[in-house]
Design a protein around this motif. Structure first.
Motif, mmCIF file in Angstrom:
data_model
loop_
_atom_site.group_PDB
_atom_site.id
_atom_site.type_symbol
_atom_site.label_atom_id
_atom_site.label_comp_id
_atom_site.label_asym_id
_atom_site.label_seq_id
_atom_site.Cartn_x
_atom_site.Cartn_y
_atom_site.Cartn_z
ATOM 1 N N ARG A 157 0.824 -1.213 0.000
ATOM 2 C CA ARG A 157 0.000 0.000 0.000
ATOM 3 C C ARG A 157 0.857 1.262 0.000
ATOM 4 O O ARG A 157 0.516 2.255 -0.614
ATOM 5 C CB ARG A 157 -0.925 0.019 1.219
ATOM 6 N N ILE A 158 1.972 1.200 0.709
ATOM 7 C CA ILE A 158 2.844 2.371 0.727
ATOM 8 C C ILE A 158 3.608 2.474 -0.589
ATOM 9 O O ILE A 158 3.847 3.567 -1.090
ATOM 10 C CB ILE A 158 3.799 2.320 1.948
ATOM 11 N N GLU B 113 -1.325 3.712 7.535
ATOM 12 C CA GLU B 113 -1.116 5.135 7.818
ATOM 13 C C GLU B 113 -0.135 5.341 8.974
ATOM 14 O O GLU B 113 0.746 6.182 8.911
ATOM 15 C CB GLU B 113 -2.448 5.812 8.147
ATOM 16 N N ALA C 10 9.323 7.257 -2.457
ATOM 17 C CA ALA C 10 9.672 7.637 -3.824
ATOM 18 C C ALA C 10 8.454 7.495 -4.735
ATOM 19 O O ALA C 10 7.606 6.637 -4.510
ATOM 20 C CB ALA C 10 10.810 6.765 -4.329
ATOM 21 N N GLU C 11 8.387 8.355 -5.753
ATOM 22 C CA GLU C 11 7.272 8.271 -6.690
ATOM 23 C C GLU C 11 7.495 7.112 -7.661
ATOM 24 O O GLU C 11 8.627 6.789 -7.996
ATOM 25 C CB GLU C 11 7.130 9.581 -7.479
ATOM 26 N N SER C 12 6.396 6.504 -8.108
ATOM 27 C CA SER C 12 6.526 5.534 -9.195
ATOM 28 C C SER C 12 5.245 5.535 -10.021
ATOM 29 O O SER C 12 4.150 5.649 -9.472
ATOM 30 C CB SER C 12 6.814 4.135 -8.641
ATOM 31 N N ASP D 238 -3.534 -3.100 -6.483
ATOM 32 C CA ASP D 238 -2.340 -2.644 -5.783
ATOM 33 C C ASP D 238 -1.876 -1.224 -6.086
ATOM 34 O O ASP D 238 -0.712 -0.982 -6.380
ATOM 35 C CB ASP D 238 -1.177 -3.621 -6.053
ATOM 36 N N ILE D 239 -2.796 -0.312 -6.040
ATOM 37 C CA ILE D 239 -2.411 1.100 -6.161
ATOM 38 C C ILE D 239 -1.825 1.539 -4.813
ATOM 39 O O ILE D 239 -2.355 1.200 -3.748
ATOM 40 C CB ILE D 239 -3.639 1.952 -6.524
ATOM 41 N N SER D 240 -0.727 2.274 -4.870
ATOM 42 C CA SER D 240 -0.013 2.614 -3.637
ATOM 43 C C SER D 240 0.181 4.124 -3.484
ATOM 44 O O SER D 240 -0.086 4.898 -4.398
ATOM 45 C CB SER D 240 1.359 1.949 -3.652
ATOM 46 N N VAL D 241 0.655 4.496 -2.307
ATOM 47 C CA VAL D 241 0.980 5.899 -2.042
ATOM 48 C C VAL D 241 2.010 6.400 -3.055
ATOM 49 O O VAL D 241 1.949 7.528 -3.538
ATOM 50 C CB VAL D 241 1.535 6.056 -0.606
ATOM 51 N N SER D 242 2.945 5.523 -3.370
ATOM 52 C CA SER D 242 3.989 5.877 -4.318
ATOM 53 C C SER D 242 3.391 6.260 -5.694
ATOM 54 O O SER D 242 3.838 7.206 -6.337
ATOM 55 C CB SER D 242 4.918 4.675 -4.427
ATOM 56 N N HIS D 243 2.372 5.528 -6.127
ATOM 57 C CA HIS D 243 1.695 5.871 -7.392
ATOM 58 C C HIS D 243 1.005 7.215 -7.296
ATOM 59 O O HIS D 243 1.034 8.023 -8.228
ATOM 60 C CB HIS D 243 0.647 4.801 -7.740
ATOM 61 N N ILE E 130 1.822 9.699 -5.437
ATOM 62 C CA ILE E 130 2.816 10.779 -5.484
ATOM 63 C C ILE E 130 3.229 11.044 -6.934
ATOM 64 O O ILE E 130 3.334 12.189 -7.370
ATOM 65 C CB ILE E 130 4.052 10.434 -4.618
ATOM 66 N N TYR E 131 3.421 9.968 -7.682
ATOM 67 C CA TYR E 131 3.825 10.146 -9.079
ATOM 68 C C TYR E 131 2.794 10.963 -9.863
ATOM 69 O O TYR E 131 3.117 11.939 -10.535
ATOM 70 C CB TYR E 131 4.017 8.783 -9.763
ATOM 71 N N VAL E 132 1.533 10.567 -9.749
ATOM 72 C CA VAL E 132 0.502 11.226 -10.563
ATOM 73 C C VAL E 132 0.340 12.700 -10.132
ATOM 74 O O VAL E 132 0.204 13.587 -10.970
ATOM 75 C CB VAL E 132 -0.837 10.457 -10.485
ATOM 76 N N LYS F 281 2.619 14.626 -8.717
ATOM 77 C CA LYS F 281 3.796 15.392 -9.136
ATOM 78 C C LYS F 281 3.744 15.691 -10.625
ATOM 79 O O LYS F 281 4.042 16.792 -11.063
ATOM 80 C CB LYS F 281 5.073 14.608 -8.822
ATOM 81 N N LEU G 284 4.436 15.751 1.453
ATOM 82 C CA LEU G 284 3.231 14.998 1.746
ATOM 83 C C LEU G 284 3.177 14.807 3.244
ATOM 84 O O LEU G 284 4.121 14.313 3.841
ATOM 85 C CB LEU G 284 3.343 13.636 1.053
ATOM 86 N N PRO H 193 -4.548 5.816 4.113
ATOM 87 C CA PRO H 193 -4.163 7.075 4.751
ATOM 88 C C PRO H 193 -4.544 8.294 3.918
ATOM 89 O O PRO H 193 -4.715 8.200 2.706
ATOM 90 C CB PRO H 193 -2.641 6.958 4.859
ATOM 91 N N LEU I 200 -5.279 7.296 -0.147
ATOM 92 C CA LEU I 200 -5.755 6.031 -0.694
ATOM 93 C C LEU I 200 -7.225 5.882 -0.314
ATOM 94 O O LEU I 200 -7.608 6.151 0.824
ATOM 95 C CB LEU I 200 -4.942 4.866 -0.126
#
Lengths: 798, 343
Positions: A421-422, A470, A482-484, B223-228, B230-232, B234, B249, B259, B291
């Motif tokens: 999730r993170i 959270e 990090a962004e992905s 499986d969408i994540s916080v990291s995804h 952030i990417y979108v 940004k 963030l 969260p 999320l």
């Protein structure tokens, strides 16, 4: 809400951490810190000094020259106060002391004499309102000490928390909660301030009982009876602490209950035991219409949703909101009942809203406090009372009604889920470390985690695995993730055709017809509707309008168009604006629960002194629009009767599609202009965009370019003044539709040589055939046919 | 005869050389070389001459004809060039005017700045595969609150002061109801954005409006994540501001995400050093996001054990104010042309 770092530092060591860093870390991981304030930071440069000598100022009667020693240095200051003498110990503000941004002590000359500092009064130091003279310390106070050392409790740093950011965190409505956060964030131990050993000393010498009648309204009610109370001022440390968190010191008991609320997060109350009738405190729902007077003197009439605390015969407090006036402690109080309870958050919220009493207590109760807090808060309260009133004694055990114990919340999750999730690889050790620091009890089986949520976060805040994500994420630092880019199939999205249509229409109006798009409120008021003559009371009204001008939802964009004229005619002689937006039609429901909404576009042309009727400009725009969106099924018909009252009866056309009205092109009625004090003229169009969107569109198709020559033919006829040229043209075309390429009016003339009530209309008709050059004979025939037909219609040739 | 030819040649050439206009040259050509021109007549009458002179005269006549033609042409070229030079004065206009006798320019049309940014954002998201959805502005309590995990009497309702309508509905306080309607209508995976007008029961001042604009967004997939997220986010900000923007963030509480975050952007007005726009913090809140809460997925008939997603809400007014340094939010709905023509 204000948080004092002095109070925090009793629970977690803040050594070596700057307040700014704490504010930053809390903002990034826990709650938004709105501001950071230093209280009495300048006390560090105000030093106790002994007066060595006082001499008159040579150039001023009311000033004196004072020589002082801080022990290590001597100073001379010019002073205007009357009360100091040789030998006194006084506060000396050294040069550089900053009382406020605009008041910084500097070395200076006062009436020609050097002064290197300032002697301060109690008022100047913020210690009291006394400004009669310099503060003189008791004899024996050493020189050379800073005020920060003399008044350590007054020097503090306080943080203002954005209350919205802790809506979901009942535990953070306390210093204890923030101390725990800081401990977890910095990896430092948390020290509990509750001294549970005190409980064993509570005597069981009281017959008072507590009882909950409605457990769903009050899960727990706890009390403690304390005797030998002496109401008085709080000690300085307590006054300073209460002041620091934004409250006013009242007396020792009130200050202690307030302090414990801020420290532990449990709202407290103290009743005067002697004002209670009987030996029972009852928690129950109020009776409908039951009155209560709260301790601020207000009287409320209660409903059966409000909760009250009552004794044998009367309510003594409005539960969770405020104590009652009839049981309030006063200066003669010697025996108190301390209360700590938990109430149903919904009831408290409704009560606070109903009576507009969003007290500190109510704000906390509505967040779902843990019932586990009550006993701890009572013990803490007693502890502080003993510190302030050493003779005080607890004469009861903790009186406790706790019919339904708080449930333990257990969550099963696994570290893989948290990482997924993170979206970042975090080690399992880091994850469990964070959760342990946050007071979770953990059982680890491989990657599976079974967590027990600490009671103070188990009321609503944390209940599902996502909540654990959270917790881990925020302590790990969301900023460290990090962004992905998501890896998903690159399917193109479906087009929202109506949105694209809106955009196309706006593009045509703005880019092709140079109109300026405006945007106005969705609201309208009675006055505007009256002036437009369309007040039929058909608008959907707001139940809670902000003003009379905005008390209902618009059914038309025309009021905003008029506003646009009123705003812009002040600065401009000519403009074209339009608005596209929704209107709300309550009698046209698309589904049973929702008011109908329609998108319309309303444009206007304004000119202070138009050269020609502005109607034509508005019409040109509409015709251009229709052409560019390739509308097929559309007609525009002149209309003089069935018009809105603001439309000009001699200058209006209705736009119809599928036989239904889709809009109007018109000029504003002169009486409308007058009622809004508009100088100049204005034409407008107002069109239902949904109908335009739904209407038939022409498919574009290639047409062979014309090969054979045009044969133009002009003729002028006399027609009745009120005949529409559109009718004449359609008559012309009807004579030989297959050969007429176009027929246009090229000029109209009224005046000399034309009979009264008539007009001369010149028409240019262009003949052609698609498969041959028309022969002279054919042309003559066509022209003759036209002339004869015109004559038959009564249009005489000129 | 030869003399006569010489004379024609001399006279014509002289006349051609002194001719001032193309019309004059044309006259000369007609007089000499035209159907009844003097040289043409001689050439036509060659047949009447005795054979011994016919050859020489004929040759001479043709030579002269050629000379005259060449002279005419070169003079015509000369004249054309001089007359083009002459256009500087003869056809001069004041090009700094905007129309004959006036400097005022016709006004050009504009889209409202909100429309401009809205379309820009729609295009950015469309290019990333998001579908654009609409929803009603007068909404039900269910879509605006309940289905977003904000039950009645939840303290989170305080965050959004609400206009209620006489029929018990409300004016949507955010574009988030579009999420729920989107989930009901579509099956996962889905990517949607919903721009629109929202309302808050709030008195207006320079930084508060009762009517403003947001763009809602939601992506649901495996499986969408916080990291995804952030990417979108940004990517969106990079494209809007056409540069790499610094973001941070931090936790933010919104009941429909878990969260939940507040996404702050480095203040573009002061560059992060602190100013009145960012309340001296160097950061401006631009995007609440997070999320999607499993309860919200369930309200949208989506199984949270199979799917996860992110959602965000972007305030357009604030963004535009940031982009152009606008200091008063009330300009947007003022209808004032002086404001609208600036963008």
């Amino acid at each position: 809400m204000w948080i004092s770092l002095n109070i925090i530092s009793k629970m977690v060591s803040l050594d070596g951490i700057s307040p700014e860093d704490i504010a930053q870390r809390l903002t990034m991981s826990s709650a938004e810190i709105e501001c950071l304030e230093y209280a009495n930071r300048h006390f560090t440069t105000i030093i106790t000094a002994k007066i060595l000598d006082v001499k008159p100022h040579p150039n001023a009667d009311k000033l004196t020259l004072v020589d002082l020693s801080t022990g290590s240095e001597n100073h001379r200051v010019v002073c205007g106060a009357p009360n100091h003498k040789k030998g006194d110990i006084v506060p000396l503000a050294m040069p550089g002391t900053e009382f406020s941004k605009d008041f910084i002590i500097k070395k200076s000359k006062i009436r020609g004499e050097e002064s290197s500092g300032m002697l301060c009064s109690e008022k100047e130091l913020g210690l009291s309102d006394d400004h009669s003279g310099i503060l003189i310390f008791p004899e024996g106070t050493p020189a050379g000490k800073s005020l920060a050392e003399i008044f350590p409790d007054s020097v503090d740093v306080r943080l203002e928390i954005d209350n919205k950011s802790i809506t979901h965190r009942p535990d953070l409505w306390s210093h204890m909660g923030f101390a725990r956060e800081i401990a977890a964030l910095y990896g430092r131990p948390f020290t509990d301030v509750i001294d549970r050993s005190l409980e064993s000393g509570f005597k069981n010498a009281e017959s008072l009982k507590v009882e909950i009648m409605n457990p769903e309204a009050a899960p727990r009610y706890s009390g403690l009876v304390v005797k030998n109370i002496k109401i008085g001022d709080s000690p300085d440390w307590l006054k300073a602490a209460v002041t620091s968190i934004g409250m006013r010191p009242i007396n020792n008991i009130v200050d202690i209950t307030n302090y414990v609320m801020a420290e532990v997060g449990e709202p407290m109350h103290a009743f005067d035991r002697k004002k209670l009738t009987g030996d029972r405190i009852i928690v129950r729902l109020a009776r409908q219409g039951e009155p209560i007077m709260t301790l601020d003197g207000q009287t409320f009439t209660l409903t059966s949703e409000d909760i009250v605390i009552a004794d044998n015969d009367k309510p003594i407090a409005l539960a969770g909101v405020m104590g009652g006036g009839n049981s309030e402690i006063d200066d003669s109080t010697t025996e108190i009942v301390l209360e700590a309870a938990t109430f149903n958050p919904v009831n408290i919220r409704k009560t606070a809203q109903r009576f507009n009493q969003r007290t500190e207590a109510a704000m906390r109760f509505e967040k779902s406090l843990s019932p586990e807090l009550t006993a701890a808060a009572l013990i803490r309260c007693y502890d502080l009372i003993k510190k302030c009133i050493p003779g005080a004694v607890a004469v009861s055990k903790i009186l406790d009604a706790y019919p339904v114990k708080q449930k333990t919340v257990k969550i099963k999750t696994d570290t893989e889920f948290i990482k997924k999730r993170i979206g970042q690889k975090i080690s399992d050790e880091r994850i469990t470390g964070i959760l342990k620091a946050l007071d979770f009890r953990i059982e680890i089986k491989g990657t599976d985690l079974e967590l027990e949520v600490p009671h103070y976060r188990a009321t609503k805040d944390i209940s599902i695995p996502e909540d654990i994500v959270e917790e881990v994420g925020r302590i790990y630092g969301f900023d460290n993730i990090a962004e992905s880019a998501p890896m998903v199939p690159c399917t193109p999205p479906r087009r929202n055709e109506f949105r694209l249509f809106e955009r196309k229409v706006k593009g045509i109006l703005s880019m092709h017809f140079n109109m300026i798009e405006t945007s106005g409120y969705s609201f309208v008021g009675e006055d505007f509707l009256n002036r437009l003559g369309i007040n039929e009371d058909r608008e959907l009204r707001l139940a809670n309008p902000l003003s009379m001008e905005q008390d209902r939802l618009r059914r038309s964009l025309v009021p905003n168009a008029v506003k646009s004229i009123m705003v812009n005619m002040r600065n401009s002689d000519y403009f074209k604006t339009y608005e596209m937006g929704r209107i709300y039609i309550k009698d046209d429901r698309k589904s049973k629960e929702l008011t109908g909404e329609n998108t319309r576009v309303c444009g206007l042309v304004y000119s202070r002194q138009p050269d020609a009727p502005l109607f034509y400009e508005a019409k040109e725009i509409v015709c251009g629009l229709i052409e560019m969106i390739s509308m097929d099924d559309i007609v525009m018909v002149p209309e003089s009767k069935e018009l809105p009252p603001y439309a000009h009866p001699g200058r209006s056309m209705l736009i119809k599609t599928g036989g239904k009205d889709a809009g109007i092109i018109s000029e504003f009625h002169p009486k409308t202009l007058k009622s809004f004090d508009i100088q100049g003229r204005s034409a407008f169009f107002d069109i239902d965009l949904n109908m335009l969107f739904d209407a038939e569109k022409t498919d574009k198709k290639f047409c062979e370019l014309q090969k054979y020559p045009d044969v133009p033919f002009e003729l002028s006829i006399l027609a009745d003044r009120y005949v529409h040229t559109a009718d004449i043209i359609s008559h012309v075309i009807k004579t030989s539709p297959e050969y007429i390429k176009s027929a246009e009016v090229i000029s109209i003339y009224e005046g000399a040589q034309i009979p009264e009530g008539k007009k001369s209309v010149s028409i240019k008709t262009v003949y052609r055939a698609s498969d041959r050059t028309l022969s002279p004979e054919e042309i003559a025939g066509l022209q003759k046919k036209l002339i004869e037909s015109m004559n038959r219609k009564g249009f005489t040739l000129r | 005869m030869e003399n006569k030819l010489e004379e024609i040649k001399k006279q014509t050439v002289d006349a051609v050389r002194s001719a001032k206009t193309a019309d004059e040259l044309e006259d000369l050509r007609v007089r000499v070389l035209g159907r009844k021109g003097s040289l043409t007549i001689i050439l036509r009458s060659l047949g009447d001459l005795p054979p011994e002179t016919r050859g020489t005269i004929g040759k001479k006549s043709n030579e002269i004809k050629k000379i005259i033609e060449e002279t005419l042409e070169s003079r015509l070229n000369e004249l054309n060039e001089t007359s083009l030079d002459g256009l500087v004065t003869s056809e001069w206009i004041d090009v700094t005017l905007s129309s004959p006798g006036a400097t005022g320019t016709a006004k050009t049309g504009r889209l409202h700045p909100i429309s401009q940014i809205q379309y820009e954002i729609e295009d950015i998201f469309t290019s990333m595969g998001f579908e654009i959805l609409d929803g009603p502005e007068a909404e039900t309590e269910y879509y605006n609150f309940e289905a977003l995990n904000i039950p009645k009497h939840h303290p989170a309702r305080d965050m959004q002061d609400t206009f209620w309508t006489e029929d018990g509905n409300l004016l949507r306080t955010h574009t988030s109801p579009i999420q729920v309607r989107g989930m009901e209508k579509m099956k996962p995976p889905l990517r949607i954005v919903g721009p629109g007008r929202v309302f808050r029961y709030e008195s207006t001042d320079a930084s508060h409006e009762n009517t403003f604009y947001q763009v809602e967004g939601m992506m649901i997939d495996r499986d969408i994540s916080v990291s995804h997220l952030i990417y979108v986010m940004k990517e969106l900000l990079r494209r809007i501001f056409k540069r790499d923007v610094k973001i941070r963030l931090r936790p933010g509480y919104f009941p429909f995400v878990e969260p939940g975050f507040e996404l702050d952007m480095n203040c573009l007005i002061c560059g992060g050093t602190g100013c009145s726009v960012c309340k001296q913090s160097g950061w401006v809140e631009v995007l609440p996001c997070g999320l999607v809460h499993p309860a919200v997925l369930r309200y949208g008939n989506i199984d949270p054990s199979q799917w996860s997603g992110f959602a965000f809400g972007l305030g357009l007014n604030r963004l535009i104010m940031m982009k152009y340094g606008i200091n008063d939010i009330r300009h947007f709905l003022s209808g004032d042309e002086r404001f609208l023509v600036q963008f």
